[in-house]
Structure formats: C-alpha cells, structure tokens
Motif scaffolding. Structure first.
Motif, mmCIF file in Angstrom:
data_model
loop_
_atom_site.group_PDB
_atom_site.id
_atom_site.type_symbol
_atom_site.label_atom_id
_atom_site.label_comp_id
_atom_site.label_asym_id
_atom_site.label_seq_id
_atom_site.Cartn_x
_atom_site.Cartn_y
_atom_site.Cartn_z
ATOM 1 N N ILE A 1 0.824 -1.205 0.000
ATOM 2 C CA ILE A 1 0.000 0.000 0.000
ATOM 3 C C ILE A 1 0.864 1.263 0.000
ATOM 4 O O ILE A 1 0.435 2.331 -0.451
ATOM 5 C CB ILE A 1 -0.966 -0.005 1.200
ATOM 6 N N ALA A 2 2.101 1.149 0.462
ATOM 7 C CA ALA A 2 2.994 2.308 0.445
ATOM 8 C C ALA A 2 3.337 2.731 -0.972
ATOM 9 O O ALA A 2 3.716 3.884 -1.207
ATOM 10 C CB ALA A 2 4.277 1.994 1.213
ATOM 11 N N ALA A 3 3.209 1.814 -1.922
ATOM 12 C CA ALA A 3 3.620 2.135 -3.291
ATOM 13 C C ALA A 3 2.488 2.074 -4.307
ATOM 14 O O ALA A 3 2.406 2.944 -5.191
ATOM 15 C CB ALA A 3 4.736 1.176 -3.723
ATOM 16 N N PHE A 4 1.615 1.081 -4.184
ATOM 17 C CA PHE A 4 0.736 0.813 -5.311
ATOM 18 C C PHE A 4 -0.280 1.911 -5.614
ATOM 19 O O PHE A 4 -0.465 2.262 -6.794
ATOM 20 C CB PHE A 4 0.017 -0.533 -5.138
ATOM 21 N N PRO A 5 -0.963 2.496 -4.635
ATOM 22 C CA PRO A 5 -1.918 3.566 -4.979
ATOM 23 C C PRO A 5 -1.233 4.734 -5.696
ATOM 24 O O PRO A 5 -1.850 5.374 -6.559
ATOM 25 C CB PRO A 5 -2.467 3.993 -3.616
ATOM 26 N N TRP A 6 0.027 4.987 -5.365
ATOM 27 C CA TRP A 6 0.763 6.071 -6.022
ATOM 28 C C TRP A 6 1.131 5.674 -7.450
ATOM 29 O O TRP A 6 1.188 6.525 -8.346
ATOM 30 C CB TRP A 6 2.008 6.416 -5.207
ATOM 31 N N PHE A 7 1.372 4.394 -7.650
ATOM 32 C CA PHE A 7 1.607 3.887 -9.008
ATOM 33 C C PHE A 7 0.375 4.143 -9.879
ATOM 34 O O PHE A 7 0.483 4.571 -11.036
ATOM 35 C CB PHE A 7 1.921 2.391 -8.928
ATOM 36 N N VAL A 8 -0.799 3.924 -9.312
ATOM 37 C CA VAL A 8 -2.044 4.179 -10.047
ATOM 38 C C VAL A 8 -2.207 5.676 -10.330
ATOM 39 O O VAL A 8 -2.638 6.079 -11.413
ATOM 40 C CB VAL A 8 -3.253 3.639 -9.253
ATOM 41 N N ARG A 9 -1.821 6.515 -9.354
ATOM 42 C CA ARG A 9 -1.955 7.973 -9.530
ATOM 43 C C ARG A 9 -1.127 8.495 -10.698
ATOM 44 O O ARG A 9 -1.495 9.492 -11.320
ATOM 45 C CB ARG A 9 -1.533 8.690 -8.247
ATOM 46 N N ILE A 10 0.014 7.858 -10.981
ATOM 47 C CA ILE A 10 0.851 8.345 -12.092
ATOM 48 C C ILE A 10 0.498 7.648 -13.407
ATOM 49 O O ILE A 10 1.249 7.712 -14.374
ATOM 50 C CB ILE A 10 2.353 8.180 -11.785
ATOM 51 N N GLY A 11 -0.652 6.978 -13.424
ATOM 52 C CA GLY A 11 -1.137 6.383 -14.668
ATOM 53 C C GLY A 11 -0.881 4.902 -14.819
ATOM 54 O O GLY A 11 -1.188 4.319 -15.867
ATOM 55 N N GLY A 12 -0.335 4.273 -13.776
ATOM 56 C CA GLY A 12 -0.106 2.835 -13.843
ATOM 57 C C GLY A 12 -1.418 2.063 -13.808
ATOM 58 O O GLY A 12 -2.415 2.520 -13.242
ATOM 59 N N THR A 13 -1.428 0.905 -14.427
ATOM 60 C CA THR A 13 -2.635 0.068 -14.451
ATOM 61 C C THR A 13 -2.300 -1.351 -14.022
ATOM 62 O O THR A 13 -1.149 -1.802 -14.115
ATOM 63 C CB THR A 13 -3.252 0.014 -15.857
ATOM 64 N N LEU A 14 -3.319 -2.030 -13.556
ATOM 65 C CA LEU A 14 -3.194 -3.435 -13.161
ATOM 66 C C LEU A 14 -4.250 -4.238 -13.888
ATOM 67 O O LEU A 14 -5.437 -3.918 -13.807
ATOM 68 C CB LEU A 14 -3.349 -3.581 -11.650
ATOM 69 N N GLU A 15 -3.818 -5.274 -14.618
ATOM 70 C CA GLU A 15 -4.732 -6.137 -15.352
ATOM 71 C C GLU A 15 -4.722 -7.527 -14.717
ATOM 72 O O GLU A 15 -3.732 -8.242 -14.821
ATOM 73 C CB GLU A 15 -4.284 -6.279 -16.809
ATOM 74 N N PRO A 16 -5.798 -7.920 -14.031
ATOM 75 C CA PRO A 16 -5.849 -9.295 -13.528
ATOM 76 C C PRO A 16 -5.656 -10.271 -14.679
ATOM 77 O O PRO A 16 -6.231 -10.100 -15.764
ATOM 78 C CB PRO A 16 -7.248 -9.395 -12.925
ATOM 79 N N HIS A 17 -4.838 -11.260 -14.470
ATOM 80 C CA HIS A 17 -4.519 -12.205 -15.534
ATOM 81 C C HIS A 17 -3.984 -13.483 -14.904
ATOM 82 O O HIS A 17 -3.232 -13.434 -13.935
ATOM 83 C CB HIS A 17 -3.457 -11.612 -16.467
ATOM 84 N N GLU A 18 -4.364 -14.607 -15.448
ATOM 85 C CA GLU A 18 -3.789 -15.862 -14.979
ATOM 86 C C GLU A 18 -2.299 -15.872 -15.321
ATOM 87 O O GLU A 18 -1.898 -15.582 -16.443
ATOM 88 C CB GLU A 18 -4.480 -17.046 -15.655
ATOM 89 N N PRO B 1 -3.896 -17.399 -10.112
ATOM 90 C CA PRO B 1 -4.360 -16.011 -10.175
ATOM 91 C C PRO B 1 -3.171 -15.058 -10.180
ATOM 92 O O PRO B 1 -2.180 -15.285 -9.475
ATOM 93 C CB PRO B 1 -5.182 -15.852 -8.888
ATOM 94 N N GLY B 2 -3.269 -14.005 -10.946
ATOM 95 C CA GLY B 2 -2.164 -13.060 -11.007
ATOM 96 C C GLY B 2 -2.574 -11.797 -11.717
ATOM 97 O O GLY B 2 -3.759 -11.518 -11.907
ATOM 98 N N ALA B 3 -1.578 -11.018 -12.095
ATOM 99 C CA ALA B 3 -1.851 -9.748 -12.762
ATOM 100 C C ALA B 3 -0.603 -9.277 -13.499
ATOM 101 O O ALA B 3 0.515 -9.671 -13.180
ATOM 102 C CB ALA B 3 -2.280 -8.687 -11.750
ATOM 103 N N VAL B 4 -0.859 -8.419 -14.475
ATOM 104 C CA VAL B 4 0.207 -7.711 -15.186
ATOM 105 C C VAL B 4 0.014 -6.229 -14.909
ATOM 106 O O VAL B 4 -1.101 -5.711 -15.061
ATOM 107 C CB VAL B 4 0.135 -7.968 -16.707
ATOM 108 N N THR B 5 1.058 -5.548 -14.479
ATOM 109 C CA THR B 5 0.959 -4.104 -14.290
ATOM 110 C C THR B 5 1.713 -3.401 -15.418
ATOM 111 O O THR B 5 2.708 -3.909 -15.934
ATOM 112 C CB THR B 5 1.538 -3.655 -12.933
ATOM 113 N N ARG B 6 1.209 -2.224 -15.792
ATOM 114 C CA ARG B 6 1.794 -1.457 -16.890
ATOM 115 C C ARG B 6 1.907 0.008 -16.501
ATOM 116 O O ARG B 6 1.105 0.513 -15.693
ATOM 117 C CB ARG B 6 0.935 -1.582 -18.159
#
Length: 311
Positions: free
Chosen positions: A225-242, A247-252
């Motif tokens: 939580i120290a990093a991820f919400p800020w990653f989203v604020r700068i335009g980062g995305t998370l795509e749930p993906h096997e 279960p997993g995800a790809v972040t971009r």
C-alpha cells in the motif's frame, strides 16, 4: 499431412515440455525452433515425428538447463521462472493438473531436481509418456527412468503446496485483493493475506527489489500500500490475468509498457505467497517493457509531494 503441418500441430506440446524443464519462455521457444531445424534437415523421415521432436526438444532443454544452472547460482536475489500468461498446450480434461505443473511454486520445486530427473518427471508425470518413451527420449534404460521419476516424485511431494481447489473462489479472492490494492485499502489487503504470507520479487539486480523477501501480513500489506496507490496515480494500471496457471496480474506504466507481473498462491481462503517478476529480461515476451527504475522514482516523488501537501 506435411512435415511443417505436423510440427505446428506438435508445437504446443514441445513448448510445454521445454518450458517446464527450463522455466524460461525465451529458451523454450529457442529449443522448439531448434527441434524444427533438426527435423527439417534430417536426411530421412522419422518413423514418428512426435517421438523425434519430443526427443530433440527434451535433450536440447537438458543441455541448456545444465549450463543455465551455473548462471542461476550467480543470480542476484531470488530466481523465478519467466511468467507464462497462456499455456498453448490445451487439454480441457487435464486443465487443472496442467495448470498446477505450470505454477511458480511447482517450477521452483523442479529446480531442486537434476536435469535428468526434471525431464523424466515432466515427460512421465505431466505429459503421460510411458516409460519406454521416456527412456528413448532421455537416453536411459527404463529401469533408470523409473528411478529418476521415483526420486523426482519424492522431492515434489515433499514440497508441493496444496492450492485452493475451487478455481472460482480462488479467482474471486484474487479480484478482491487487486481491488483493495488499487484503492489503497491496507486493511482490505491485510484481511486477504495469510498470517505468514511471503512477498518476494525477481529483479535480477536490474530493477528495484524487496531484498530476500517480506514475510507477515502486516508488513506485506504496508509495503504494497505504500507504493501501489501512487503507481495508479501516475497512470499505472493493473490487469488481472492468470499467470502460470494461478491467479495473477500484469501491471503497466502510463504508456502501456509492462512493469511487472504478480502470481498468487492461494490456500484455505488466504493468499500464501505473492511472487513478482520485475526483471526486464524476463518480461519481453509479455510486451514492451517499462523502465522500472524511472517508474519507481516517479512514484516516490509523487508520494513525497502529495504527502507534503497533506493529500
């Protein structure tokens, strides 16, 4: 059927064998391509194209694995397999079994085996080759192959994790976890983690990493939580993906370039392990790769600025 048509039909099986032996998408693809070149240049037509190609791709993979082990001993930080988003070897009747053999946890257990044990186990236990076929493929007697498989099975059973059997429940838990992560809900994240959850990352020294890993629900939740919400604020995305059948995800980043992948181990309704691959050398097959150092710098700068303003 033409020779190239036979090869294309067998390609998913060949890749499945090579990837499980090597834990590397790029090396597995190279092994499959080399098997085609050897078939195409063979002066005679093999009696069985499947047997010929399976033997070639297995032996190439064994040789590559032997040399790769030296490099892995010198690897910086934890070594994880290259993430696989889609298994091209489709067998609906055995989908759960095949998915388990692809998991990060299973592939890391396979790392404990010798190259011959690993190859024999994959051929026999995953793809159902009979012992005569295994013996012919790895160049050992049937009796020797039986011993290889027995030893391999013992090592695998001793360390094999027991994942959540209900795929729907597992995927729903992962979705809740990733939603809480996006929203910065530290308590929501913590509630989904096992008490002794482990967060570990494979950076290979080429991207930011979490040392040797972080253990414990409170610490893992705080770090994420120290990093991820800020990653989203700068335009980062998370795509749930096997990822590797789990279960997993790809972040971009904001430009759609791959930052990392997450793979989750789920048991008893809680996330037991979170494995992140952020080494750029292991992500090229997923898509164009982000500059992880630049992304982290921007995340840290944004967090400092916003917190300094009281936001």
């Amino acid at each position: 059927m033409t020779q190239i048509a036979e090869f294309e039909e067998l390609r998913p099986l060949l890749f499945g064998i090579a990837y499980r032996i090597l834990g590397s998408v790029s090396e597995a693809e190279d092994a499959v391509q080399e098997s085609w070149l050897r078939l195409a240049s063979s002066p005679t037509q093999p009696r069985s194209t499947k047997a010929f190609l399976s033997t070639v791709v297995t032996r190439i993979s064994i040789d590559v694995l032997r040399s790769a082990r030296i490099r892995r001993e010198e690897y910086i930080g934890p070594w994880f397999p290259e993430p696989l988003l889609t298994d091209p070897y489709k067998d609906p009747e055995r989908s759960a079994e095949l998915a388990e053999s692809l998991s990060m946890a299973a592939l890391l257990l396979l790392e404990r085996l010798t190259p011959l044990e690993r190859a024999a186990f994959v051929l026999r236990e995953v793809f159902g080759f009979d012992f005569a076929e295994v013996a012919s493929t790895v160049g050992r007697s049937e009796a020797a192959c039986r011993q290889l498989v027995v030893r391999a099975r013992r090592h695998m059973d001793d360390g094999r994790p027991r994942f959540e059997a209900d795929r729907k429940e597992r995927d729903q838990l992962a979705a809740r976890f990733f939603d809480a992560l996006r929203e910065g809900d530290v308590e929501g994240v913590r509630q989904l983690l096992a008490t002794d959850v482990q967060l570990a990352g494979d950076s290979g020294g080429k991207a930011p990493r979490w040392g040797k890993g972080i253990i414990g629900a409170d610490r893992v939740a705080r770090v994420l939580i120290a990093a991820f919400p800020w990653f989203v604020r700068i335009g980062g995305t998370l795509e749930p993906h096997e990822v590797n059948g789990q279960p997993g995800a790809v972040t971009r980043d904001r430009d759609g370039k791959v930052f990392n992948t997450f793979a989750l181990d789920v048991l008893d309704g809680r996330i037991q392990t979170i494995r992140s691959v952020i080494n750029p050398d292991k992500l090229g097959h997923v898509g164009p790769v982000a500059d992880a150092w630049a992304v982290i710098r921007e995340v840290n700068q944004t967090r400092r600025l916003q917190l300094g303003r009281g936001n």
